[in-house]
Design an enzyme around this catalytic site. Structure first.
Site, PDB file in Angstrom:
ATOM      1  N   TRP A  35       0.933  -1.247  -0.212  1.00 29.27           N
ATOM      2  CA  TRP A  35      -0.114  -0.293  -0.296  1.00 29.27           C
ATOM      3  C   TRP A  35       0.814   1.154   0.388  1.00 29.27           C
ATOM      4  O   TRP A  35       2.003   1.066   0.964  1.00 29.27           O
ATOM      5  CB  TRP A  35      -1.248   0.031   1.245  1.00 29.27           C
ATOM      6  CG  TRP A  35      -0.664   0.164   2.565  1.00 29.27           C
ATOM      7  CD1 TRP A  35       0.040  -0.583   3.453  1.00 29.27           C
ATOM      8  CD2 TRP A  35       0.908   1.494   2.880  1.00 29.27           C
ATOM      9  NE1 TRP A  35       1.165  -0.290   4.810  1.00 29.27           N
ATOM     10  CE2 TRP A  35       0.534   0.826   4.153  1.00 29.27           C
ATOM     11  CE3 TRP A  35      -0.493   2.877   2.646  1.00 29.27           C
ATOM     12  CZ2 TRP A  35       0.918   2.003   5.393  1.00 29.27           C
ATOM     13  CZ3 TRP A  35      -0.199   3.717   4.231  1.00 29.27           C
ATOM     14  CH2 TRP A  35       0.602   3.746   5.490  1.00 29.27           C
ATOM     15  N   GLU A  78       7.052   9.983  13.892  1.00 31.42           N
ATOM     16  CA  GLU A  78       6.893   8.314  12.848  1.00 31.42           C
ATOM     17  C   GLU A  78       7.873   9.701  11.285  1.00 31.42           C
ATOM     18  O   GLU A  78       8.583   8.856  10.976  1.00 31.42           O
ATOM     19  CB  GLU A  78       5.227   8.829  11.565  1.00 31.42           C
ATOM     20  CG  GLU A  78       5.032   7.667  12.158  1.00 31.42           C
ATOM     21  CD  GLU A  78       4.932   6.093  12.630  1.00 31.42           C
ATOM     22  OE1 GLU A  78       6.088   5.668  11.236  1.00 31.42           O
ATOM     23  OE2 GLU A  78       4.422   5.791  12.993  1.00 31.42           O
ATOM     24  N   GLU A 113       8.318   2.566   6.797  1.00 31.86           N
ATOM     25  CA  GLU A 113       7.594   3.084   7.709  1.00 31.86           C
ATOM     26  C   GLU A 113       7.584   4.857   7.400  1.00 31.86           C
ATOM     27  O   GLU A 113       6.869   5.252   7.311  1.00 31.86           O
ATOM     28  CB  GLU A 113       9.513   3.521   8.727  1.00 31.86           C
ATOM     29  CG  GLU A 113       9.064   1.697  10.267  1.00 31.86           C
ATOM     30  CD  GLU A 113       8.204   2.399  10.820  1.00 31.86           C
ATOM     31  OE1 GLU A 113       7.681   4.015  11.601  1.00 31.86           O
ATOM     32  OE2 GLU A 113       8.160   0.758  11.789  1.00 31.86           O
ATOM     33  N   HIS A 116       5.175   6.225   6.626  1.00 30.11           N
ATOM     34  CA  HIS A 116       3.924   5.978   7.995  1.00 30.11           C
ATOM     35  C   HIS A 116       3.518   7.802   7.768  1.00 30.11           C
ATOM     36  O   HIS A 116       2.639   8.162   8.143  1.00 30.11           O
ATOM     37  CB  HIS A 116       3.836   5.772   9.345  1.00 30.11           C
ATOM     38  CG  HIS A 116       4.272   3.727   8.785  1.00 30.11           C
ATOM     39  ND1 HIS A 116       4.383   3.201   9.863  1.00 30.11           N
ATOM     40  CD2 HIS A 116       3.604   3.432   8.046  1.00 30.11           C
ATOM     41  CE1 HIS A 116       4.751   1.810   9.414  1.00 30.11           C
ATOM     42  NE2 HIS A 116       4.023   2.082   8.663  1.00 30.11           N
ATOM     43  N   GLU A 166       7.815  -1.250  18.703  1.00 31.60           N
ATOM     44  CA  GLU A 166       7.036  -1.553  17.268  1.00 31.60           C
ATOM     45  C   GLU A 166       5.528  -2.007  17.261  1.00 31.60           C
ATOM     46  O   GLU A 166       4.669  -1.370  17.645  1.00 31.60           O
ATOM     47  CB  GLU A 166       7.927  -2.313  16.443  1.00 31.60           C
ATOM     48  CG  GLU A 166       9.135  -2.015  16.157  1.00 31.60           C
ATOM     49  CD  GLU A 166       8.788  -1.234  14.535  1.00 31.60           C
ATOM     50  OE1 GLU A 166       7.085  -0.620  14.611  1.00 31.60           O
ATOM     51  OE2 GLU A 166       9.360  -0.585  13.708  1.00 31.60           O
ATOM     52  N   THR A 169       3.495   1.518  18.980  1.00 37.04           N
ATOM     53  CA  THR A 169       3.243   2.216  18.405  1.00 37.04           C
ATOM     54  C   THR A 169       2.144   1.311  17.339  1.00 37.04           C
ATOM     55  O   THR A 169       1.287   2.100  16.940  1.00 37.04           O
ATOM     56  CB  THR A 169       4.331   2.432  16.997  1.00 37.04           C
ATOM     57  OG1 THR A 169       4.765   1.514  16.419  1.00 37.04           O
ATOM     58  CG2 THR A 169       5.201   4.025  17.213  1.00 37.04           C
ATOM     59  N   ASP A 198       1.531  -2.297   9.340  1.00 35.78           N
ATOM     60  CA  ASP A 198       2.749  -1.780   9.121  1.00 35.78           C
ATOM     61  C   ASP A 198       3.807  -2.603  10.385  1.00 35.78           C
ATOM     62  O   ASP A 198       4.555  -3.503  10.844  1.00 35.78           O
ATOM     63  CB  ASP A 198       3.620  -1.460   8.506  1.00 35.78           C
ATOM     64  CG  ASP A 198       3.068  -0.946   7.398  1.00 35.78           C
ATOM     65  OD1 ASP A 198       2.258  -1.618   6.441  1.00 35.78           O
ATOM     66  OD2 ASP A 198       3.128   0.133   6.460  1.00 35.78           O
ATOM     67  N   GLU A 199       3.064  -2.105  11.977  1.00 28.56           N
ATOM     68  CA  GLU A 199       3.964  -1.578  12.870  1.00 28.56           C
ATOM     69  C   GLU A 199       4.022  -3.718  13.433  1.00 28.56           C
ATOM     70  O   GLU A 199       4.734  -3.726  14.062  1.00 28.56           O
ATOM     71  CB  GLU A 199       3.737  -0.561  13.435  1.00 28.56           C
ATOM     72  CG  GLU A 199       3.262   0.609  13.116  1.00 28.56           C
ATOM     73  CD  GLU A 199       3.977   1.031  12.784  1.00 28.56           C
ATOM     74  OE1 GLU A 199       5.095   0.611  12.864  1.00 28.56           O
ATOM     75  OE2 GLU A 199       4.625   2.773  12.939  1.00 28.56           O
ATOM     76  N   HIS A 202       7.037  -5.435  12.115  1.00 28.83           N
ATOM     77  CA  HIS A 202       8.050  -5.211  12.335  1.00 28.83           C
ATOM     78  C   HIS A 202       8.035  -5.526  13.426  1.00 28.83           C
ATOM     79  O   HIS A 202       9.270  -5.421  13.300  1.00 28.83           O
ATOM     80  CB  HIS A 202       8.611  -3.281  12.068  1.00 28.83           C
ATOM     81  CG  HIS A 202       7.958  -2.706  10.714  1.00 28.83           C
ATOM     82  ND1 HIS A 202       7.363  -1.700  10.394  1.00 28.83           N
ATOM     83  CD2 HIS A 202       7.398  -3.363   9.164  1.00 28.83           C
ATOM     84  CE1 HIS A 202       7.467  -1.291   9.181  1.00 28.83           C
ATOM     85  NE2 HIS A 202       7.876  -2.434   8.599  1.00 28.83           N
TER      86      HIS A 202
END
Ligand SMILES: [Fe+2]
Ligand SMILES: [Fe+2]
Length: 328
Positions: A35, A78, A113, A116, A166, A169, A198-199, A202
């Site tokens: 994305w 971010e 990252e 974000h 991570e 967040t 995503d976080e 990670h």
């Protein structure tokens, strides 16, 4: 006398290099199909762009003051990504070869990252609620001020920190998504949901690095974990400030807003610690030397100690603090 661990951090990190490359496939998404911020935001090439923005602004009006403050603080955090990337690239004991596993992982992680701050910034710019100049001043300050997170350049301490961060967040973006949805802002909810996912990936990556180290160098890894928990995990944006303020002065207000809303509280800190203890099976580690045993016992006793403290601590319910970032 206890036997001293003979394996060096350089040996451990070298041994782990192949894991870092595998982590790229397991924990990062292919770029072509990943994305991108523009998938989730109004499209300026479309004829009804201004209608889309109008709708975005109407929905943004319903977000509470505290939620906007938290969202701005999260965005600034971010956007200070260059601080985090430059720190990870100069860790001690890792192979700094640009084609090595570690460098490739850091670049791949940074590349994900970077979306974000980009996505959140564009949303806030379009929302009409934010004094962008004041927010941008805070971002520039945070980058200039850097951070002091107690890991030094030790990979073991760093992996504890990044695993924790991570997860933190993931939680805070997920909660902001929930509040945005409740306020009827589906676009923001989707955006924060994507960031949160995503976080989570990670977090899995950094947690897997620690799991691997625990297999070969458990004592030193435990001592690093203990040390980070004694220092307490400070947020990467702990120096956040606004124009005319001292280093870290705004962070206090941002953190209070997050606690008031329930986006991130002392109880979440304990939940994250508990999930790391479970993931790394700290309780089951055996055959440790004296410092490893001590570290394990300290870590295992910590959640209940912190819980007693958190129950006594009451977050401030009301605040009349006005951020320069927010028009209303
Ligand atoms: Fe992020
Ligand atoms: Fe992250």
């Amino acid at each position: 006398m206890q036997k001293v661990s003979k394996i060096s951090r350089v040996e451990v990190l070298n041994y782990m290099e192949k894991d870092m490359l595998k982590a790229m496939d397991d924990y990062l998404k292919p770029i072509d199909t990943n994305w991108q911020p523009s998938d989730l935001l109004p499209k300026s090439e479309q004829e009804d762009f201004f209608d889309q923005v109008k709708e975005l602004q109407e929905k943004a009006k319903n977000l509470s003051y505290d939620l906007v403050a938290v969202l701005i603080g999260d965005t600034i955090t971010e956007e200070a990504l260059p601080t985090y990337e430059s720190w990870l690239l100069v860790l001690e004991h890792v192979n700094k070869d640009t084609n090595g596993g570690w460098s490739q992982w850091v670049r791949g992680w940074t590349a994900e990252e970077n979306r974000h701050g980009d996505a959140l910034n564009k949303y806030l710019y379009l929302s009409g609620r934010v004094n962008m100049r004041q927010m941008e001043i805070s971002t520039q300050y945070l980058l200039a001020d850097g951070f002091d997170i107690g890991t030094a350049f030790d990979p073991y301490r760093t992996f504890v920190y990044t695993s924790f961060q991570e997860l933190a967040t993931n939680l805070s973006h997920r909660r902001v998504a929930q509040f945005a949805k409740q306020s009827g802002d589906d676009l923001l909810a989707r955006l924060c949901g994507h960031v949160a996912a995503d976080e989570a990936r990670h977090a899995n990556a950094y947690e897997s690095f620690v799991s691997r180290i625990l297999e070969v160098d458990p004592n030193e890894m435990l001592v690093a974990f203990e040390d980070m928990m004694k220092k307490k995990i400070v947020m990467p944006a702990h120096f956040m400030r606004e124009a005319g303020m001292g280093k870290g002065e705004t962070y206090v207000h941002f953190s209070e807003a997050a606690q008031r809303l329930g986006v991130y509280t002392a109880f979440d800190y304990i939940d994250i610690l508990n999930s790391l203890i479970d993931e790394w099976k700290i309780d089951a580690l055996s055959g440790l030397n004296e410092s490893g045993e001590k570290a394990r016992d300290y870590i295992m006793a910590l959640p209940s100690r912190l819980l007693r403290l958190a129950e006594r601590m009451k977050p401030r319910v009301i605040s009349d603090y006005k951020f320069s970032w927010i028009y209303q």
